[in-house]
Design a protein around this motif. Structure first.
Motif, short mmCIF file in Angstrom:
data_model
loop_
_atom_site.label_atom_id
_atom_site.label_comp_id
_atom_site.label_asym_id
_atom_site.label_seq_id
_atom_site.Cartn_x
_atom_site.Cartn_y
_atom_site.Cartn_z
N ARG A 1 -11.07 19.73 5.62
CA ARG A 1 -11.26 19.13 6.94
C ARG A 1 -9.93 18.67 7.52
N VAL A 2 -9.82 18.78 8.84
CA VAL A 2 -8.64 18.28 9.54
C VAL A 2 -8.74 16.76 9.62
N VAL A 3 -7.70 16.08 9.14
CA VAL A 3 -7.72 14.61 9.12
C VAL A 3 -6.62 14.01 9.99
N GLY A 4 -5.83 14.86 10.65
CA GLY A 4 -4.78 14.35 11.52
C GLY A 4 -4.25 15.44 12.42
N SER A 5 -3.79 15.05 13.62
CA SER A 5 -3.27 16.01 14.58
C SER A 5 -2.14 15.36 15.38
N THR A 6 -1.07 16.10 15.62
CA THR A 6 0.07 15.55 16.34
C THR A 6 0.91 16.66 16.95
N ARG A 7 1.67 16.32 17.98
CA ARG A 7 2.68 17.23 18.50
C ARG A 7 4.04 16.93 17.86
N GLY A 8 4.07 15.90 17.03
CA GLY A 8 5.29 15.55 16.32
C GLY A 8 5.34 16.22 14.97
N ARG A 9 5.71 15.45 13.95
CA ARG A 9 5.83 16.00 12.60
C ARG A 9 4.68 15.52 11.72
N VAL A 10 4.41 16.30 10.70
CA VAL A 10 3.51 15.91 9.63
C VAL A 10 4.33 15.90 8.35
N SER A 11 4.21 14.85 7.54
CA SER A 11 4.97 14.80 6.29
C SER A 11 4.22 14.03 5.22
N LEU A 12 4.59 14.31 3.98
CA LEU A 12 4.00 13.68 2.80
C LEU A 12 5.11 13.08 1.96
N PRO A 13 4.82 12.08 1.13
CA PRO A 13 5.87 11.52 0.26
C PRO A 13 6.42 12.59 -0.68
N THR A 14 7.72 12.57 -0.90
CA THR A 14 8.34 13.61 -1.72
C THR A 14 7.87 13.57 -3.17
N SER A 15 7.38 12.42 -3.63
CA SER A 15 6.87 12.34 -5.00
C SER A 15 5.61 13.16 -5.18
N HIS A 16 4.90 13.45 -4.08
CA HIS A 16 3.64 14.19 -4.15
C HIS A 16 3.73 15.57 -3.51
N ALA A 17 4.91 15.92 -2.98
CA ALA A 17 5.01 17.20 -2.28
C ALA A 17 6.34 17.91 -2.50
N GLY A 18 7.24 17.31 -3.27
CA GLY A 18 8.56 17.89 -3.45
C GLY A 18 9.51 17.49 -2.34
N PRO A 19 10.80 17.78 -2.48
CA PRO A 19 11.80 17.37 -1.48
C PRO A 19 11.50 17.92 -0.09
N PHE A 20 11.89 17.13 0.92
CA PHE A 20 11.79 17.59 2.30
C PHE A 20 12.94 18.54 2.58
N LEU A 21 12.62 19.71 3.12
CA LEU A 21 13.63 20.70 3.46
C LEU A 21 13.88 20.64 4.95
N GLN A 22 15.10 20.27 5.34
CA GLN A 22 15.40 20.19 6.76
C GLN A 22 15.23 21.56 7.42
N PRO A 23 14.63 21.58 8.63
CA PRO A 23 14.43 22.87 9.33
C PRO A 23 15.76 23.55 9.62
N PRO B 1 0.83 -1.21 0.00
CA PRO B 1 0.00 0.00 0.00
C PRO B 1 0.87 1.26 0.00
N ARG B 2 0.51 2.22 -0.82
CA ARG B 2 1.28 3.46 -0.92
C ARG B 2 1.04 4.33 0.31
N ALA B 3 2.12 4.88 0.84
CA ALA B 3 2.00 5.79 1.97
C ALA B 3 1.50 7.14 1.47
N VAL B 4 0.43 7.64 2.09
CA VAL B 4 -0.16 8.92 1.70
C VAL B 4 0.36 10.06 2.57
N SER B 5 0.53 9.78 3.86
CA SER B 5 1.02 10.80 4.78
C SER B 5 1.53 10.13 6.05
N LEU B 6 2.26 10.91 6.82
CA LEU B 6 2.75 10.46 8.13
C LEU B 6 2.43 11.55 9.13
N VAL B 7 1.59 11.23 10.10
CA VAL B 7 1.18 12.18 11.13
C VAL B 7 1.74 11.68 12.46
#
Length: 333
Positions: A311-333, A49-55
């Motif tokens: 609509r809000v579909v996820g909530s966390t005190r950690g990180r939220v991220s999406l696959p780079t193929s669908h959102a572009g490269p991850f930029l380190q803070p 299964p393809r990963a859509v997001s990580l909350v």
């Protein structure tokens, strides 16, 4: 006493059936080895299964599934994408492969020294591309395979470029000085465009280009046969939708890729480089995902395209991220 003819037939049939072993006797504990192997091969060939997001550590998969990443994936993992054997995350000081059975394997160390570090997974899921600007203003690119082997390394002196896409052994990097392709097989670096470049999408043969006089005003054309864009916008494009119908930009606008028609806006406070959001990308061709904040919590908001209520579909005190193929490269803070 004579046995009736029909009863004699019944006795004969019963005697014949008694000689046939029952199913439990034929397969006392499990199917034959050949059948077991066939079932195992079918499971191995079934697409992951393809990963859509990580909350936080909740991995959201296509089809509505959700799994909790194991502790070995780290406290604040960032999703890079899906590969044949699992999901690749950037966590702490390393890249890691999270397998479906819950085990985690370290792939390679991350760049935590240089500035403006970006990280992405190639479209074919075979390479991790990281790029950074060092203290001497040299832009470095490193490509590693999923076994941690460095398969390509290059640098640009005095040119501020960024990784825009990667697939099939090629990495495309670009910026105001044009577009370059880095070829892993030949260890070569070739300039393929001299016009300012803002986005490359290899899957849909799309490149967003500007002009020397107005590099910030870009529009889409064919990467294979570049021409004059049919439309332009001052917003910086972030990602083309999976089906190639729309393009999402850093100001939250969604436009039709063919004619630039404004389709909708999603809630972002400002451009990406202003720190208004970490992730903005696609869940599918008809749904945009964007990270927003509420106090100390990070929210994942889903917006349908072309219209509908976000609509809000996820909530966390950690990180939220999406696959780079669908959102572009991850930029380190």
């Amino acid at each position: 006493m004579r046995t009736p003819r029909h009863l004699a037939r019944a006795i004969a049939v019963a005697a014949a059936l008694a000689t046939i072993p029952p199913v439990a006797a034929a397969y006392p504990t499990s199917p034959p080895a050949a059948q077991q192997q066939t079932q195992q091969e079918a499971r191995q060939q079934a697409p992951l299964p393809r990963a859509v997001s990580l909350v936080g550590t909740d991995l959201r998969l296509s089809g509505g599934q959700s799994i909790r990443l194991p502790r070995a994936a780290g406290r604040a993992p960032v999703l890079l994408g899906t590969v044949r054997k699992g999901w690749v995350v950037a966590s702490g000081s390393t890249f890691r492969l999270v397998r479906p059975n819950g085990t985690v394997r370290t792939i390679k160390g991350r760049d935590q020294i240089n500035l403006y570090v970006s990280e992405s997974l190639s479209d074919d899921g075979r390479r991790i591309v990281s790029a950074a600007l060092d203290q001497g203003d040299t832009f470095n690119v490193r490509v590693v395979d999923l076994h941690g082997k460095v398969v390509y390394r290059d640098w640009f002196e005095g040119l501020l470029v960024e990784v825009m896409d990667a697939d099939d052994g090629e990495v495309y990097v670009g910026g105001r000085n044009g577009l370059f392709v880095l070829d892993e097989a030949t260890a070569s670096k070739t300039r393929v465009l001299r016009r300012p470049t803002a986005l490359v999408d290899l899957e849909h043969d799309v490149v967003f280009v500007g002009t020397r006089k107005r590099p910030w005003r870009t529009g889409p054309t064919s990467l294979a046969a570049p021409g004059t864009p049919r439309w332009r916008s001052t917003a910086t494009p972030v990602a083309v939708s999976p089906g190639g119908s729309y393009v999402l930009s850093d100001d939250g606008t969604v436009r039709a890729l063919d004619d630039g028609r404004l389709v909708r806006r999603v809630p972002t406070a400002g451009p990406r480089d202003g720190g208004a959001f970490e992730f903005l990308g696609w869940a599918s061709d008809r749904r945009v995902l964007v990270e927003t904040t509420a106090g100390k919590r990070r929210l994942l908001t889903s917006c349908p395209v072309p219209r509908g209520i976000c609509r809000v579909v996820g909530s966390t005190r950690g990180r939220v991220s999406l696959p780079t193929s669908h959102a572009g490269p991850f930029l380190q803070p």
